[in-house]
Design an enzyme around this catalytic site. Structure first.
Site, PDB file in Angstrom:
ATOM      1  N   CYS A 163      40.510  59.651  73.886  1.00  0.00           N
ATOM      2  CA  CYS A 163      41.968  59.662  73.809  1.00  0.00           C
ATOM      3  C   CYS A 163      42.635  58.816  74.882  1.00  0.00           C
ATOM      4  O   CYS A 163      43.861  58.715  74.918  1.00  0.00           O
ATOM      5  CB  CYS A 163      42.473  61.099  73.876  1.00  0.00           C
ATOM      6  SG  CYS A 163      41.603  62.195  72.734  1.00  0.00           S
ATOM      7  N   GLU A 314      47.685  69.593  83.357  1.00  0.00           N
ATOM      8  CA  GLU A 314      48.489  68.383  83.555  1.00  0.00           C
ATOM      9  C   GLU A 314      49.821  68.709  84.215  1.00  0.00           C
ATOM     10  O   GLU A 314      50.291  67.954  85.082  1.00  0.00           O
ATOM     11  CB  GLU A 314      48.730  67.665  82.226  1.00  0.00           C
ATOM     12  CG  GLU A 314      49.476  66.345  82.417  1.00  0.00           C
ATOM     13  CD  GLU A 314      49.748  65.580  81.128  1.00  0.00           C
ATOM     14  OE1 GLU A 314      50.168  64.409  81.231  1.00  0.00           O
ATOM     15  OE2 GLU A 314      49.559  66.157  80.037  1.00  0.00           O
ATOM     16  N   HIS A 340      48.252  64.259  67.784  1.00  0.00           N
ATOM     17  CA  HIS A 340      47.380  63.542  68.720  1.00  0.00           C
ATOM     18  C   HIS A 340      46.670  62.429  67.964  1.00  0.00           C
ATOM     19  O   HIS A 340      45.781  62.674  67.151  1.00  0.00           O
ATOM     20  CB  HIS A 340      46.368  64.508  69.336  1.00  0.00           C
ATOM     21  CG  HIS A 340      45.657  63.942  70.529  1.00  0.00           C
ATOM     22  ND1 HIS A 340      45.665  62.597  70.843  1.00  0.00           N
ATOM     23  CD2 HIS A 340      44.912  64.539  71.484  1.00  0.00           C
ATOM     24  CE1 HIS A 340      44.960  62.400  71.938  1.00  0.00           C
ATOM     25  NE2 HIS A 340      44.491  63.563  72.351  1.00  0.00           N
TER      26      HIS A 340
END
Length: 414
Positions: A163, A314, A340
């Protein structure tokens, strides 16, 4: 003195629009691209929805024969690259072909072609496998096809880092121009992973949301009730250019590349270090590379996958890096709308971040209903866009295998 690099072209095909303008309008409106899967029969799967492209026609940018021999991920890459080059005003004869390069990656590559040809092998034998199977399947072929489309004879390769793929591609392209190996780079990523094997595999590792009864609310980054990401597909392609080259031809400039840093976790197959320490190092490194402080950045386009561990890690990482500046920072995850897009995610999110700076609009994090104490008190731009003067943006990407990338783009000043 490092060569200055600017952004002059944008191209995208996404679950919420088959070009940049449509995608950007949808991002500002908070449109979800999630819906029941149509690409295969998912009725027996634990996850039966995704963010698919809608109405995409590969023949708009490829000849029928060429499109037939290209996996969807390559078709998406070509379409987005054609838009980006047109947006940059770069046509044949206006650039030195030896100084134009391509870095276009894919996290998975031609998975649909692999599945289709494996079915052919099992049903009809090895002699019936298509002679085009290998170039349809391999993850570098989109970069090759794009280079042939524009006769680009500069650096040409693909990044594959799950990703983080297209963020690595953009960062490497930035460095390529800085170091003098090219004047123009077509860069980003493409993915076409809404397939039976992909959905089945990600679902069985419990990475995907299972909100089959309400797909449009399934992608909910930083929300307390998030339960996994939503698979997306498409491509995000950017044209980067040496500043002097862009000025000489009177190019439109979206912004200037500020900083780039890539780090590794060396920790876990799919998890991150506590507090996303690897991403912290990437963010700090990108800010230092841009010669900016945390107070100079107004917006962070977060990786924000809508998975429980990623989002809390995150959020803590952003809070730690930005410190006293964190309360005034705007943060959002456009994955709440696009899903995503794996290897294409960083490219599309870089485009969203750049347009947020251009227009002074922070795209929202939709489906944000219940704050999660584990994510702290950052301003996640819940549900509605926000007008804001944006001087610099930071875009985060991370991938299975411990890959982390942060890129800073700043307002261009001569």
């Amino acid at each position: 003195m490092r060569r200055r690099v600017v952004v002059t072209g944008l191209g995208a095909v996404t679950p919420i629009g088959n070009d940049v303008a449509t995608t950007w309008r949808a991002l500002q409106k908070g449109v979800s691209g999630a819906a029941p899967i149509t690409k295969f029969d998912a009725s027996t799967f634990p996850v039966r929805f995704a963010c698919e492209l809608k109405g995409f026609d590969p023949l708009s940018t490829m000849e029928r024969k060429e499109a037939k021999r290209a996996d969807p991920y390559t078709q998406y890459a070509v379409a987005a690259s054609v838009e980006a080059m047109a947006d940059a005003g770069l046509t044949a004869g206006t650039y030195d072909i030896d100084r134009l390069g391509v870095i276009v990656g894919s996290g998975i590559g031609g998975l649909k072609s692999f599945e289709d040809q494996h079915d052919t092998y099992r049903e009809r034998g090895a002699s019936k496998i298509s002679p085009f199977f290998i170039p349809m399947f391999i993850a570098d072929i989109a970069a090759g096809v794009v280079s042939m489309r524009f006769n680009a004879r500069g650096p040409n390769y693909a990044t594959v880092s799950a990703c983080a793929t297209s963020a690595h591609a953009i960062g490497d392209a930035f460095r390529t121009i800085q170091y003098g190996d090219a004047d123009i780079m077509i860069c980003g990523g493409s993915e076409a992973a809404v397939t039976a094997m992909s959905i089945g595999g990600f679902a069985n590792m419990t990475a995907l949301s299972t909100r089959n009864d309400c797909p449009e609310t399934a992608s909910r980054p930083f929300d307390k009730d998030r339960d996994g990401f939503v698979m997306g597909e498409g491509a995000g392609i950017v044209v980067l250019e040496l500043l002097e080259h862009a000025l000489a031809r009177g190019a439109k400039i979206y912004g200037e590349m500020g900083g780039y840093r890539a780090t590794g976790d060396a920790y876990h197959l799919t998890g991150q270090l506590p507090d996303h320490e690897g991403l912290q190092r990437a963010m700090r490194g990108a800010l230092a590379d841009a010669n900016l402080t945390a107070a100079d950045v107004d917006y962070v386009n977060a990786h924000g996958t809508s998975t429980p561990l990623n989002d809390s890690n995150e959020a803590r990482a952003i809070a730690m890096v930005f410190g006293e500046s964190a309360p005034r920072l705007s943060v959002s995850s456009t994955k709440s709308m696009t899903g995503h897009m794996l290897g294409a995610a960083g490219g599309v999110e870089f485009i969203a971040a750049t347009l947020a700076m251009r227009d002074g609009v922070i795209p929202p994090t939709i489906n944000f209903a219940t704050p999660d104490p584990e994510c702290g008190d950052l301003d996640f731009t819940p549900n509605v866009p926000r007008q804001r003067d944006v001087r610099a943006v930071l875009s985060n990407s991370a991938g299975f295998g411990g890959h982390n990338v942060s890129i800073v783009v700043k307002r261009f000043k001569e």
